[in-house]
Enzyme design. Structure first.
Site, mmCIF file in Angstrom:
data_model
loop_
_atom_site.group_PDB
_atom_site.id
_atom_site.type_symbol
_atom_site.label_atom_id
_atom_site.label_comp_id
_atom_site.label_asym_id
_atom_site.label_seq_id
_atom_site.Cartn_x
_atom_site.Cartn_y
_atom_site.Cartn_z
ATOM 1 N N SER A 22 0.805 -1.230 0.000
ATOM 2 C CA SER A 22 0.000 0.000 0.000
ATOM 3 C C SER A 22 0.836 1.276 0.000
ATOM 4 O O SER A 22 0.488 2.229 -0.709
ATOM 5 C CB SER A 22 -0.970 -0.009 1.174
ATOM 6 O OG SER A 22 -1.931 -1.018 0.968
ATOM 7 N N LYS A 71 -8.485 -5.840 10.919
ATOM 8 C CA LYS A 71 -9.693 -5.536 10.141
ATOM 9 C C LYS A 71 -10.992 -5.752 10.921
ATOM 10 O O LYS A 71 -11.981 -5.080 10.667
ATOM 11 C CB LYS A 71 -9.716 -6.375 8.864
ATOM 12 C CG LYS A 71 -8.753 -5.891 7.797
ATOM 13 C CD LYS A 71 -8.894 -6.746 6.562
ATOM 14 C CE LYS A 71 -8.273 -6.097 5.354
ATOM 15 N NZ LYS A 71 -8.648 -6.767 4.113
ATOM 16 N N ASP A 108 -12.976 -3.274 0.089
ATOM 17 C CA ASP A 108 -12.661 -4.511 -0.644
ATOM 18 C C ASP A 108 -13.815 -4.906 -1.570
ATOM 19 O O ASP A 108 -13.599 -5.513 -2.617
ATOM 20 C CB ASP A 108 -12.386 -5.664 0.326
ATOM 21 C CG ASP A 108 -11.028 -5.547 0.999
ATOM 22 O OD1 ASP A 108 -10.125 -4.926 0.403
ATOM 23 O OD2 ASP A 108 -10.873 -6.068 2.115
ATOM 24 N N ILE A 226 -8.010 -14.237 -5.775
ATOM 25 C CA ILE A 226 -7.634 -12.993 -5.085
ATOM 26 C C ILE A 226 -6.186 -13.043 -4.590
ATOM 27 O O ILE A 226 -5.652 -12.055 -4.144
ATOM 28 C CB ILE A 226 -8.598 -12.606 -3.949
ATOM 29 C CG1 ILE A 226 -8.517 -13.605 -2.822
ATOM 30 C CG2 ILE A 226 -10.024 -12.463 -4.444
ATOM 31 C CD1 ILE A 226 -8.867 -12.925 -1.530
ATOM 32 N N TYR A 228 -2.332 -12.746 -5.091
ATOM 33 C CA TYR A 228 -1.546 -12.043 -6.123
ATOM 34 C C TYR A 228 -0.046 -12.297 -6.020
ATOM 35 O O TYR A 228 0.735 -11.703 -6.759
ATOM 36 C CB TYR A 228 -1.862 -10.542 -6.151
ATOM 37 C CG TYR A 228 -1.579 -9.809 -4.867
ATOM 38 C CD1 TYR A 228 -2.586 -9.659 -3.923
ATOM 39 C CD2 TYR A 228 -0.337 -9.273 -4.591
ATOM 40 C CE1 TYR A 228 -2.346 -8.993 -2.737
ATOM 41 C CE2 TYR A 228 -0.083 -8.602 -3.412
ATOM 42 C CZ TYR A 228 -1.107 -8.473 -2.494
ATOM 43 O OH TYR A 228 -0.865 -7.810 -1.314
#
Ligand code: ATR
Length: 287
Positions: A22, A71, A108, A226, A228
């Site tokens: 990020s 989260k 998301d 999902i 990567y």
């Protein structure tokens, strides 16, 4: 890149956080837009998450992203929670409001939707049931996005059935049925399915492979992973060889970042091939 004393601040809280892409991703957009701002890694231990989040307005931060393991716990701290995030049970974006309160959301869902739209534009929610592998936080975001897109039936395949049952209970609506299955049933479920999404960590570098025979899946059905790292997982490589549209996990990562950037830094940004290439470079195995 230089910042002034008036720079806008944001970052990512995680533990550990060093692996996060990020800062690079937001740094790319900061350079591109010329915004006077900085986005930094914020290594925050689980026990400190409440104090760290409460410190954001004190330190003049505009907000932050959240990654593992924060989260879910951030939901208990935030002052205002977007209804979608509370349905999913996880937040990944915090925006500090003008009065210093913390607004939590989950981007998301948006990230998955945009990634699927970009990578498989021909896909229609009416093409058949969606098969979703996994029942963790990512699975919840994916299933919520599928519901928003108009999918009427989802089959969850998961190793731990009670986890998948909970996801089904939390996310099923009058317009979207959700059923729960074991891995033994997975290849049968592909018969007639309109979409296959892997949300488990299987196939990720260092994890066991994802063994699933795709022979029953119609070739028009997109296959989405999902994961990567690697960018092309074994599942995607097999799907590509069979002629399915394939969508890798990087798109979701890039797209989920956009709403946060725009809220904190006040500039519109896009997910472009240049951004993708800049991040792909960092995923390449060390030479
Ligand atoms: P995330 O928040 O990224 O979704 P998570 O909540 O840890 O991550 O979920 C990981 C998913 O991968 C779960 O569905 C998990 O299955 P269980 O619910 O049975 O734990 C799945 N998973 C991870 N390792 C697996 C393995 N070796 N075999 C099968 N499923 C696995």
């Amino acid at each position: 890149m230089r910042i002034t004393g008036a720079a806008r601040l944001a970052g990512i809280m995680g533990w550990p956080v060093a692996h996060s892409r990020s800062p690079l991703l937001h740094g790319f957009w900061l350079d591109e837009t010329g915004v006077d701002g900085a986005y930094v890694p914020l290594p925050v231990r689980p026990a400190d998450i409440e104090r760290a989040l409460r410190a954001l307005p004190v330190l003049g931060f505009r907000g932050c992203n959240l990654t593992i393991p924060h989260k879910q716990t951030a939901l208990l701290v935030a002052d205002h929670i977007d209804p979608l995030a509370s349905r999913i049970g996880a937040v990944n974006t915090i925006v500090v409001a003008a009065d210093g309160t913390l607004e939590a959301s989950n981007t998301d869902v948006y990230g998955f939707r945009e990634s699927l739209r970009g990578g498989a534009p021909e896909w229609s929610p009416a093409a058949g049931p969606a098969v979703v592998l996994g029942a963790g936080g990512s699975s919840r975001a994916v299933i919520a996005a599928l519901g928003d897109a108009g999918v009427s039936e989802v089959h969850i395949v998961n190793r731990t059935p009670c986890r998948a049952e909970k996801v089904a209970n939390d996310l099923a609506t009058s317009a979207m049925r959700i059923s729960v299955h074991s891995w033994n049933a997975a290849s049968d479920l592909l018969d007639g399915a309109g979409l296959l999404v892997n949300t488990t960590s299987l196939g990720m570098t260092g994890e066991p492979p994802l063994d699933l025979d795709l022979v029953r899946l119609q070739r028009s059905a997109p296959v989405v992973d999902i994961v990567y790292v690697p960018l092309e997982t074994g599942l995607l490589a097999r799907a590509r060889r069979r002629g399915h549209p394939v969508v890798d996990g990087l798109g979701m990562l890039l797209h989920q970042a956009r709403p946060g950037f725009e809220a904190w830094f006040g500039a519109e940004v896009r997910v472009t091939p240049e951004l993708r290439a800049a991040i792909v470079k960092t995923l390449a195995p060390a030479q």
